[in-house]
Design a protein around this motif. Sequence first.
Motif, PDB file in Angstrom:
ATOM      1  N   ASN A  19      41.272  29.898  29.736  1.00  0.00           N
ATOM      2  CA  ASN A  19      41.377  29.228  28.441  1.00  0.00           C
ATOM      3  C   ASN A  19      41.260  30.299  27.361  1.00  0.00           C
ATOM      4  N   LYS A  20      42.281  30.450  26.560  1.00  0.00           N
ATOM      5  CA  LYS A  20      42.284  31.478  25.521  1.00  0.00           C
ATOM      6  C   LYS A  20      41.119  31.294  24.552  1.00  0.00           C
ATOM      7  N   LYS A  21      40.718  30.061  24.282  1.00  0.00           N
ATOM      8  CA  LYS A  21      39.589  29.822  23.370  1.00  0.00           C
ATOM      9  C   LYS A  21      38.280  30.345  23.960  1.00  0.00           C
ATOM     10  N   VAL A  22      38.154  30.329  25.282  1.00  0.00           N
ATOM     11  CA  VAL A  22      36.968  30.876  25.938  1.00  0.00           C
ATOM     12  C   VAL A  22      37.009  32.396  25.879  1.00  0.00           C
ATOM     13  N   SER A  23      38.116  32.987  26.302  1.00  0.00           N
ATOM     14  CA  SER A  23      38.206  34.454  26.351  1.00  0.00           C
ATOM     15  C   SER A  23      38.154  35.083  24.964  1.00  0.00           C
ATOM     16  N   HIS A  24      38.539  34.352  23.950  1.00  0.00           N
ATOM     17  CA  HIS A  24      38.562  34.855  22.572  1.00  0.00           C
ATOM     18  C   HIS A  24      37.184  35.342  22.110  1.00  0.00           C
ATOM     19  N   ASN A  25      36.117  34.749  22.626  1.00  0.00           N
ATOM     20  CA  ASN A  25      34.761  35.093  22.200  1.00  0.00           C
ATOM     21  C   ASN A  25      34.010  35.963  23.197  1.00  0.00           C
ATOM     22  N   LEU A  26      34.735  36.549  24.158  1.00  0.00           N
ATOM     23  CA  LEU A  26      34.091  37.351  25.196  1.00  0.00           C
ATOM     24  C   LEU A  26      34.635  38.778  25.205  1.00  0.00           C
ATOM     25  N   ALA A  27      33.945  39.650  25.922  1.00  0.00           N
ATOM     26  CA  ALA A  27      34.400  41.030  26.076  1.00  0.00           C
ATOM     27  C   ALA A  27      35.777  41.050  26.733  1.00  0.00           C
ATOM     28  N   ASP A  28      36.518  42.111  26.497  1.00  0.00           N
ATOM     29  CA  ASP A  28      37.862  42.226  27.067  1.00  0.00           C
ATOM     30  C   ASP A  28      37.853  42.267  28.596  1.00  0.00           C
ATOM     31  N   ALA A  29      36.723  42.570  29.210  1.00  0.00           N
ATOM     32  CA  ALA A  29      36.628  42.564  30.675  1.00  0.00           C
ATOM     33  C   ALA A  29      36.846  41.161  31.250  1.00  0.00           C
ATOM     34  N   PHE A  30      36.673  40.133  30.431  1.00  0.00           N
ATOM     35  CA  PHE A  30      36.931  38.746  30.836  1.00  0.00           C
ATOM     36  C   PHE A  30      38.404  38.480  30.556  1.00  0.00           C
ATOM     37  N   PRO A  31      39.220  38.360  31.596  1.00  0.00           N
ATOM     38  CA  PRO A  31      40.672  38.341  31.390  1.00  0.00           C
ATOM     39  C   PRO A  31      41.223  36.995  30.934  1.00  0.00           C
ATOM     40  N   TYR A  32      42.340  37.093  30.252  1.00  0.00           N
ATOM     41  CA  TYR A  32      43.174  35.927  29.998  1.00  0.00           C
ATOM     42  C   TYR A  32      44.615  36.377  30.184  1.00  0.00           C
ATOM     43  N   PRO A  33      45.394  35.741  31.027  1.00  0.00           N
ATOM     44  CA  PRO A  33      45.002  34.580  31.837  1.00  0.00           C
ATOM     45  C   PRO A  33      43.995  34.944  32.934  1.00  0.00           C
ATOM     46  N   TYR A  34      43.215  33.945  33.312  1.00  0.00           N
ATOM     47  CA  TYR A  34      42.201  34.096  34.348  1.00  0.00           C
ATOM     48  C   TYR A  34      42.822  33.607  35.652  1.00  0.00           C
ATOM     49  N   THR A  35      43.089  34.517  36.558  1.00  0.00           N
ATOM     50  CA  THR A  35      43.830  34.190  37.777  1.00  0.00           C
ATOM     51  C   THR A  35      42.921  33.796  38.936  1.00  0.00           C
ATOM     52  N   MET A  36      43.511  33.149  39.921  1.00  0.00           N
ATOM     53  CA  MET A  36      42.803  32.788  41.147  1.00  0.00           C
ATOM     54  C   MET A  36      42.276  34.055  41.829  1.00  0.00           C
ATOM     55  N   GLU A  37      43.083  35.106  41.866  1.00  0.00           N
ATOM     56  CA  GLU A  37      42.661  36.360  42.498  1.00  0.00           C
ATOM     57  C   GLU A  37      41.432  36.935  41.787  1.00  0.00           C
ATOM     58  N   PHE A  38      41.449  36.950  40.463  1.00  0.00           N
ATOM     59  CA  PHE A  38      40.290  37.450  39.719  1.00  0.00           C
ATOM     60  C   PHE A  38      39.064  36.590  40.019  1.00  0.00           C
ATOM     61  N   GLY A  39      39.248  35.273  40.063  1.00  0.00           N
ATOM     62  CA  GLY A  39      38.141  34.366  40.354  1.00  0.00           C
ATOM     63  C   GLY A  39      37.538  34.599  41.729  1.00  0.00           C
ATOM     64  N   HIS A  40      38.379  34.766  42.744  1.00  0.00           N
ATOM     65  CA  HIS A  40      37.873  35.047  44.097  1.00  0.00           C
ATOM     66  C   HIS A  40      37.079  36.348  44.112  1.00  0.00           C
ATOM     67  N   ASN A  41      37.619  37.388  43.491  1.00  0.00           N
ATOM     68  CA  ASN A  41      36.922  38.675  43.454  1.00  0.00           C
ATOM     69  C   ASN A  41      35.586  38.566  42.725  1.00  0.00           C
ATOM     70  N   PHE A  42      35.576  37.804  41.632  1.00  0.00           N
ATOM     71  CA  PHE A  42      34.343  37.597  40.873  1.00  0.00           C
ATOM     72  C   PHE A  42      33.281  36.912  41.734  1.00  0.00           C
ATOM     73  N   ILE A  43      33.627  35.803  42.371  1.00  0.00           N
ATOM     74  CA  ILE A  43      32.652  35.067  43.176  1.00  0.00           C
ATOM     75  C   ILE A  43      32.142  35.928  44.329  1.00  0.00           C
ATOM     76  N   GLU A  44      33.018  36.655  44.991  1.00  0.00           N
ATOM     77  CA  GLU A  44      32.582  37.543  46.089  1.00  0.00           C
ATOM     78  C   GLU A  44      31.577  38.571  45.588  1.00  0.00           C
ATOM     79  N   ARG A  45      31.874  39.169  44.444  1.00  0.00           N
ATOM     80  CA  ARG A  45      31.004  40.226  43.905  1.00  0.00           C
ATOM     81  C   ARG A  45      29.639  39.674  43.488  1.00  0.00           C
ATOM     82  N   VAL A  46      29.625  38.604  42.711  1.00  0.00           N
ATOM     83  CA  VAL A  46      28.350  38.124  42.174  1.00  0.00           C
ATOM     84  C   VAL A  46      27.499  37.398  43.214  1.00  0.00           C
ATOM     85  N   SER A  47      28.112  36.830  44.232  1.00  0.00           N
ATOM     86  CA  SER A  47      27.318  36.114  45.239  1.00  0.00           C
ATOM     87  C   SER A  47      26.552  37.069  46.139  1.00  0.00           C
ATOM     88  N   GLU A  48      26.924  38.360  46.126  1.00  0.00           N
ATOM     89  CA  GLU A  48      26.234  39.352  46.951  1.00  0.00           C
ATOM     90  C   GLU A  48      25.179  40.136  46.181  1.00  0.00           C
TER      91      GLU A  48
END
Length: 173
Positions: free
Chosen positions: A22-51
């Motif tokens: 959502n561009k309105k979400v990413s607009h208020n965050l650091a550039d490291a938070f991507p837009y568009p936010y892809t399924m691949e980015f989401g999978h990588n994020f969950i794998e990283r933070v869950s460990e």
Amino acid sequence: MTIEIRKWKRSDIDNLVRYANNKKVSHNLADAFPYPYTMEFGHNFIERVSEETPTKILAITESGEAIGSIGIFPDQDIYRKNAAIAYWLAEPYWGRGAMTQAIRQILVYGFEELDINRIYAKPFGTNIGSQRVLEKAGFELEATIPKAVFKNGEFLDEKIYGIRRPAYLQLIE
């Protein structure tokens, strides 16, 4: 509405991508938070933070469903008694008190589980909603740094909000 924070799970992937993309979400965050936010980015994020140990980035949930994220990041060296928080929330939940609840819960986690004395956040000067949420959660404005952030092609003010352990202890009494 009852909000809880918990570790991210693989089963959160659909909500994560749906709400983070959502561009309105990413607009208020650091550039490291991507837009568009892809399924691949989401999978990588969950794998990283869950460990991570200890857990630094948690899912914000309502009725068990992920609707956002909040993280706490302890500083190092002479700043080691401080920790920054960063967060985002799905747009359908804006203005309903969900983020205030999540921030209050990350305060408990931060002050009770981590050896810190101050928790701070740095919203953009244009993000009035985030500033109000921090104030409702007990944070005080510590500083405004003019034109310190470059986002979406423009310079923005950076606000620094903080809360210290003694103020937190008064909140929970």
